[in-house]
Design a protein around this motif. Structure first.
Motif, PDB file in Angstrom:
ATOM      1  N   VAL A 194       0.829  -1.197   0.000  1.00 21.29           N
ATOM      2  CA  VAL A 194       0.000   0.000   0.000  1.00 21.29           C
ATOM      3  C   VAL A 194       0.868   1.254   0.000  1.00 21.29           C
ATOM      4  O   VAL A 194       2.030   1.230   0.413  1.00 21.29           O
ATOM      5  N   PHE A 195       0.276   2.340  -0.473  1.00 22.31           N
ATOM      6  CA  PHE A 195       0.861   3.675  -0.422  1.00 22.31           C
ATOM      7  C   PHE A 195      -0.097   4.578   0.351  1.00 22.31           C
ATOM      8  O   PHE A 195      -1.298   4.317   0.420  1.00 22.31           O
ATOM      9  N   LYS A 196       0.436   5.669   0.899  1.00 23.65           N
ATOM     10  CA  LYS A 196      -0.414   6.647   1.573  1.00 23.65           C
ATOM     11  C   LYS A 196       0.239   8.020   1.541  1.00 23.65           C
ATOM     12  O   LYS A 196       1.402   8.173   1.931  1.00 23.65           O
ATOM     13  N   LYS A 197      -0.511   9.012   1.056  1.00 20.26           N
ATOM     14  CA  LYS A 197      -0.058  10.398   1.158  1.00 20.26           C
ATOM     15  C   LYS A 197       0.002  10.794   2.630  1.00 20.26           C
ATOM     16  O   LYS A 197      -0.881  10.444   3.409  1.00 20.26           O
ATOM     17  N   GLN A 198       1.037  11.538   2.997  1.00 23.20           N
ATOM     18  CA  GLN A 198       1.179  11.966   4.386  1.00 23.20           C
ATOM     19  C   GLN A 198       1.611  13.427   4.412  1.00 23.20           C
ATOM     20  O   GLN A 198       2.755  13.760   4.100  1.00 23.20           O
ATOM     21  N   THR A 199       0.674  14.314   4.771  1.00 24.56           N
ATOM     22  CA  THR A 199       1.043  15.712   4.965  1.00 24.56           C
ATOM     23  C   THR A 199       1.711  15.847   6.328  1.00 24.56           C
ATOM     24  O   THR A 199       1.336  15.170   7.289  1.00 24.56           O
ATOM     25  N   LEU A 200       2.697  16.716   6.415  1.00 28.61           N
ATOM     26  CA  LEU A 200       3.518  16.799   7.622  1.00 28.61           C
ATOM     27  C   LEU A 200       3.117  17.934   8.548  1.00 28.61           C
ATOM     28  O   LEU A 200       3.515  17.955   9.707  1.00 28.61           O
ATOM     29  N   GLU A 201       2.370  18.906   8.055  1.00 30.25           N
ATOM     30  CA  GLU A 201       1.932  20.049   8.857  1.00 30.25           C
ATOM     31  C   GLU A 201       3.123  20.765   9.507  1.00 30.25           C
ATOM     32  O   GLU A 201       3.102  21.116  10.684  1.00 30.25           O
ATOM     33  N   LEU A 202       4.185  20.957   8.730  1.00 26.15           N
ATOM     34  CA  LEU A 202       5.358  21.652   9.251  1.00 26.15           C
ATOM     35  C   LEU A 202       5.111  23.157   9.271  1.00 26.15           C
ATOM     36  O   LEU A 202       4.583  23.726   8.317  1.00 26.15           O
TER      37      LEU A 202
END
Length: 565
Positions: A194-202
């Motif tokens: 599986v793949f998953k987009k991950q925003t980091l909220e930096l």
């Protein structure tokens, strides 16, 4: 006759109903769960409902009130929660409200965030029911897809599954942060990628000088990609099957890769640069080798930061597959030349990689390789100007730590070679580049080709480098004065712990399994300064991953140890 007709009608009705139920989307099941557990008078029935949330409306109305909507609770809103945040269970307020200690201790609400749902004296949801909600969120909280096998979740929480890996301690405040990816549930003998987009909220650009990952022993690989800004809109939120992500290798830039849990600590003067707005793509491939237990897969990523401006060079990473040069030059197809006949004889594939740009030098820090189960060797060489093989840079027969030649290629735990100082390599055609050469022995019943499944094959190498030299030598960090290594690793009967003491000091060791339990410990007493060793017995240990913790005076060092049959 009437009895016969009734029986036929009953069987037909049962079959039709079962078929209709099987076609239910995951959201339909979530909606029914909320209707039966939360949509009652005094709670979330009618308008406006507790917390301005009415769960008694239609499926569309409830969905629009849940997904992507900020909660009215100020404390939850300050944390950045939405009622349901697609792809992010830990940022979904409803999940925290539903959670209880019988499900997942990482979820729950503090007093300012309100009380749990449903409120006392109504019974809490069953763990498998909350897990259905989490999986729906993890897969992107879509309205029209059937992505979650709820019977698998029910069986897992009924005791038919392996225990999840323990949550590792997160970096201290100011040191970095932790990302959790999962859990994913696999039936016996199942396989998933599986793949998953991950925003980091930096809030600002950061420099990453260390990444430590923890995941299941049954993992095939874990990769962190950095999504190109132009490609972020091409991929939805939530888990994506590998079939939805076939172009990810080209739309993303690889950051780091692991085939076993490991700590990547970058050399002094370098860092990964993560900017605000960066989106990562997390790729996890794992296999359930158990024939009778459900596997819950998890990945925990500890990311450590250093002050901005500390690094003088950015560390870059690349995955270089077979046929990469043809692709780069505008022709060819990924892996098209990897055809491994099942003739029972070794087959060698040799491929070159260089860049069609002048004056490009990569200052190489790391090399590693990747095949699947029929790979029996993998070597990397400098490329001579005439296209022939030059000096050998990587020998696939070395052990994981690249400390000695073990006489065979371990495709599941291939070696990792580090270069200190960084090795400058001319990567420009026609003078420079690299040649990689892999050998396969196919004893299966079929010819094998390039593919994502563990039953297919692959041929690629992983390289990390800077684009300019460091102004100072990498050097030896102060903590390296307390050297600690394990060989062999993986180990069967024993592993030799080699350690260095800059001063005489008391030494003790503990070996922990992945649940944190101590399986072996020894106090060695006062040990004189200098190079020392201890033979650690492993023959009685179950195969799997262990953590060695060595207390040397005031210094505590840890290393991972893999035990195999």
């Amino acid at each position: 006759m009437n009895y016969y007709l009734k029986a036929v009608c009953f069987a037909l009705c049962t079959s039709v109903c079962a078929s209709l139920f099987a076609q239910q989307t995951t959201y339909e099941k979530v909606y029914q769960l909320l209707q039966s557990s939360c949509a009652f008078s005094g709670c979330h029935k009618g308008s406006p409902g507790a917390g301005m949330l009415n769960l008694s409306g239609s499926m569309q109305q409830v969905y629009e009130q849940l997904v992507g909507v900020a909660p009215t609770n100020p404390a939850a809103k300050d944390k950045g929660y939405q009622r349901i945040t697609p792809g992010y269970p830990e940022r979904s307020y409803v999940l925290h409200k539903l959670a209880h200690t019988g499900w997942d201790a990482a979820f729950g609400v503090s007093q300012p965030e309100g009380s749990r749902m449903p409120p006392s004296p109504f019974p809490a949801l069953e763990p498998a029911e909350i897990e259905l909600m989490r999986q729906w969120v993890l897969y992107g909280a879509r309205m029209d897809e059937k992505e979650v096998n709820d019977s698998l979740l029910t069986a897992y929480y009924a005791g038919q599954g392996k225990k999840r890996i323990s949550i590792p301690p997160a970096p201290q405040e100011g040191e970095g942060f932790q990302i959790h990816y999962g859990p994913f549930f696999l039936p016996p003998n199942g396989e998933m990628e599986v793949f998953k987009k991950q925003t980091l909220e930096l809030e600002e650009e950061v420099e990453i000088n260390r990444i430590e990952v923890f995941f299941n022993d049954e993992s095939h690989h874990f990769i962190i990609y950095k999504m190109r800004a132009s490609a972020q809109g091409n991929y939805r939120e939530g888990l994506r099957d590998v079939s939805e992500s076939e172009t990810a290798m080209f739309d993303n830039r690889i950051l780091a890769a692991w085939q076993r849990p490991n700590n990547i600590e970058l050399p002094t003067g370098t860092a990964y640069f993560w900017k605000t707005g960066n989106v990562m793509d997390l790729n996890y491939h794992f296999i359930n080798f158990n024939s009778d237990s459900i596997l819950a897969g998890d990945v925990y990523i500890n990311v450590y930061v250093q002050p901005k401006g500390t690094a003088e060079q950015e560390m870059h990473s690349q995955l270089i597959p077979i046929d990469a040069l043809e692709l780069l030059l505008g022709g060819g197809e990924l892996g098209k030349n990897l055809i491994i006949p099942n003739n029972g004889a070794p087959v060698v594939f040799t491929d070159e990689f260089a860049l069609p740009f002048p004056n490009v030098t990569w200052h190489v820090w790391l090399l590693s390789t990747h095949t699947h189960r029929t790979g029996i060797d993998y070597d990397i060489y400098l490329r001579n100007p005439d296209g022939s093989k030059g000096d050998q840079l990587f020998e696939g027969f070395y052990n994981f730590d690249y400390t000695f030649n073990q006489g065979y290629y371990d495709w599941e735990h291939p070696p990792i070679r580090y270069f200190n100082p960084l090795l400058p390599v001319n990567m420009s055609l026609p003078q420079g580049g690299l040649i990689h050469e892999a050998t396969y022995l196919n004893t299966t019943d079929d010819t094998l080709y390039w593919g994502n499944s563990a039953l297919d094959e692959m041929m690629l190498f992983f390289i990390q480098y800077t684009e300019a030299p460091l102004s100072t030598h990498i050097g030896t960090k102060a903590e390296d004065a307390w050297l600690l290594t394990l060989t062999p690793n993986p180990a069967r009967n024993e592993s030799i712990i080699r350690y260095r003491l800059p001063v005489t000091a008391p030494v003790s060791l503990q070996l922990h399994d992945v649940q944190g339990r101590i399986v072996f410990q020894q106090h060695l007493g006062m040990i004189a300064e200098g190079e020392q060793q201890y033979r650690l017995p492993t023959a009685s240990l179950a195969k799997g991953l262990y953590i060695l913790r060595m207390q040397m005076g005031q210094q505590l060092r840890s290393r991972k140890l893999m035990v195999v049959d």
